[in-house]
Design a protein around this motif. Structure first.
Motif, PDB file in Angstrom:
ATOM      1  N   ALA A 281      -2.598  -8.617  -3.741  1.00 46.98           N
ATOM      2  CA  ALA A 281      -2.349  -9.072  -2.364  1.00 46.98           C
ATOM      3  C   ALA A 281      -3.019  -8.167  -1.332  1.00 46.98           C
ATOM      4  O   ALA A 281      -3.212  -8.576  -0.177  1.00 46.98           O
ATOM      5  CB  ALA A 281      -0.844  -9.137  -2.103  1.00 46.98           C
ATOM      6  N   TRP A 282      -3.396  -6.959  -1.737  1.00 48.14           N
ATOM      7  CA  TRP A 282      -4.058  -6.022  -0.831  1.00 48.14           C
ATOM      8  C   TRP A 282      -5.577  -6.163  -0.866  1.00 48.14           C
ATOM      9  O   TRP A 282      -6.279  -5.506  -0.075  1.00 48.14           O
ATOM     10  CB  TRP A 282      -3.677  -4.581  -1.193  1.00 48.14           C
TER      11      TRP A 282
ATOM     12  N   HIS B  53      -5.786 -15.492  -4.453  1.00 50.24           N
ATOM     13  CA  HIS B  53      -6.451 -15.185  -3.183  1.00 50.24           C
ATOM     14  C   HIS B  53      -7.678 -16.070  -2.994  1.00 50.24           C
ATOM     15  O   HIS B  53      -7.913 -16.596  -1.893  1.00 50.24           O
ATOM     16  CB  HIS B  53      -6.862 -13.725  -3.120  1.00 50.24           C
ATOM     17  N   SER B  54      -8.451 -16.245  -4.052  1.00 51.96           N
ATOM     18  CA  SER B  54      -9.645 -17.090  -3.942  1.00 51.96           C
ATOM     19  C   SER B  54      -9.280 -18.509  -3.517  1.00 51.96           C
ATOM     20  O   SER B  54     -10.005 -19.132  -2.735  1.00 51.96           O
ATOM     21  CB  SER B  54     -10.393 -17.105  -5.274  1.00 51.96           C
TER      22      SER B  54
ATOM     23  N   ARG C  20      -0.212  -4.757   8.063  1.00 56.71           N
ATOM     24  CA  ARG C  20      -0.477  -3.926   6.901  1.00 56.71           C
ATOM     25  C   ARG C  20      -1.815  -3.203   7.067  1.00 56.71           C
ATOM     26  O   ARG C  20      -2.686  -3.639   7.828  1.00 56.71           O
ATOM     27  CB  ARG C  20      -0.512  -4.760   5.624  1.00 56.71           C
ATOM     28  N   GLY C  21      -1.977  -2.116   6.324  1.00 56.42           N
ATOM     29  CA  GLY C  21      -3.241  -1.395   6.332  1.00 56.42           C
ATOM     30  C   GLY C  21      -3.495  -0.759   4.981  1.00 56.42           C
ATOM     31  O   GLY C  21      -2.549  -0.479   4.229  1.00 56.42           O
TER      32      GLY C  21
ATOM     33  N   LEU D 163      -1.358   2.687   1.058  1.00 55.95           N
ATOM     34  CA  LEU D 163      -0.978   1.325   1.439  1.00 55.95           C
ATOM     35  C   LEU D 163       0.152   1.379   2.471  1.00 55.95           C
ATOM     36  O   LEU D 163       1.236   1.916   2.191  1.00 55.95           O
ATOM     37  CB  LEU D 163      -0.510   0.542   0.204  1.00 55.95           C
ATOM     38  N   LYS D 164      -0.114   0.846   3.644  1.00 57.47           N
ATOM     39  CA  LYS D 164       0.897   0.817   4.718  1.00 57.47           C
ATOM     40  C   LYS D 164       1.406  -0.602   4.878  1.00 57.47           C
ATOM     41  O   LYS D 164       0.632  -1.525   5.139  1.00 57.47           O
ATOM     42  CB  LYS D 164       0.298   1.301   6.041  1.00 57.47           C
ATOM     43  N   ASP D 165       2.727  -0.787   4.716  1.00 60.28           N
ATOM     44  CA  ASP D 165       3.265  -2.133   4.855  1.00 60.28           C
ATOM     45  C   ASP D 165       3.528  -2.457   6.325  1.00 60.28           C
ATOM     46  O   ASP D 165       3.288  -1.629   7.217  1.00 60.28           O
ATOM     47  CB  ASP D 165       4.522  -2.324   3.997  1.00 60.28           C
ATOM     48  N   ALA D 166       3.995  -3.664   6.593  1.00 60.40           N
ATOM     49  CA  ALA D 166       4.178  -4.121   7.977  1.00 60.40           C
ATOM     50  C   ALA D 166       5.235  -3.321   8.720  1.00 60.40           C
ATOM     51  O   ALA D 166       5.244  -3.301   9.957  1.00 60.40           O
ATOM     52  CB  ALA D 166       4.531  -5.603   7.985  1.00 60.40           C
TER      53      ALA D 166
END
Length: 256
Positions: free
Chosen positions: A10-11, A75-76, A160-161, A186-189
């Motif tokens: 998902a990232w 994702h695709s 997110r980042g 990984l930074k979540d919301a």
């Protein structure tokens, strides 16, 4: 399966944004068109990942995308809903149909043995129609591999980042693999940050072996330099392959 393609799929858009693929996808289209694949022709991509190349290449071809990782395929589907998506392994896939072209991008790097790589080449051959073309774009050959580091990442509209450090090295130059380690922030919301480590073991073979194995699979082969903005000349090469127009005889179970 590597975390990036499974638990962390998902990232993926924050690690590898689709916009970054426009230039190289256009080059791959030119190569396939120049090899005789018609506009609107059917092209099979083996190891299509998150569909970033397909996002641009579908303007030229009718794409069938084969990817073993469910998260990447999901994702695709969000960015390429108009493409056919199928699960499958490039070593063993047999769709019982042929295509004007076959495209294998950097997913071929996960073929780490001669047997694996030759199986993927055979899969490409049996799915290429007589007179059609296949394009292989490995990350590295033995001749142009250099240890290196890279970094990057991006922020999403959802808050997110992601930031990453990539370290590419070859612990044992006598074998047919090299290692890529990723450190991921990984930074979540909500602003919470976690750290992930993901290790990828990838295949590394000399140019002469690529040429011999592709020829043994039944292709005629042309080596092309991968010349893109920001890439050192000679750092990467691709293999443009053509299947002879006269159908092969005695292909056994693979004969179409």
């Amino acid at each position: 399966m590597d975390k990036l393609y499974d638990d962390l799929a998902a990232w993926w858009p924050l690690l590898s944004p689709v916009a970054d693929y426009a230039e190289e996808a256009a080059l791959y289209c030119r190569w396939l068109l120049g090899a005789g694949v018609p506009r609107g022709g059917r092209v099979l991509e083996l190891g299509s990942g998150g569909g970033n190349n397909a996002f641009f290449m579908k303007a030229e071809f009718a794409l069938t995308l084969v990817e073993p990782a469910p998260g990447m395929q999901a994702h695709s589907r969000t960015i390429n809903p108009d493409c056919e998506h199928l699960p499958g392994d490039m070593r063993t896939l047999r769709l019982e149909r042929q295509f004007d072209g076959v495209f294998v991008h950097d997913a071929v790097a996960y073929m780490t043995t001669e047997a694996d790589l030759c199986s993927a080449m055979r899969t490409a051959f049996v799915h290429t129609r007589p007179g059609g073309a296949a394009l292989f774009v490995p990350d590295y050959l033995t001749e142009n591999f250099k240890p290196a580091t890279d970094h990057g990442g991006s922020d999403g509209a959802d808050g997110r980042g992601l930031r990453y450090l990539e370290w590419m090295h070859d612990p044992d130059p006598t074998d047919s693999t090299y290692t890529v380690d990723y450190a991921l922030l990984l930074k979540d919301a909500n602003g919470d940050v976690r750290i992930e480590h993901d290790r990828h073991v990838e295949g590394l073979f000399p140019r002469a072996q690529w040429l011999r194995w592709l020829s043994e699979a039944g292709f005629s082969v042309e080596v092309l330099p991968l010349q893109l903005d920001g890439i050192e000349p000679g750092a990467h090469e691709a293999f443009l392959c053509r299947r002879p127009s006269v159908p092969e005889r005695d292909e056994g179970a693979d004969h179409q």
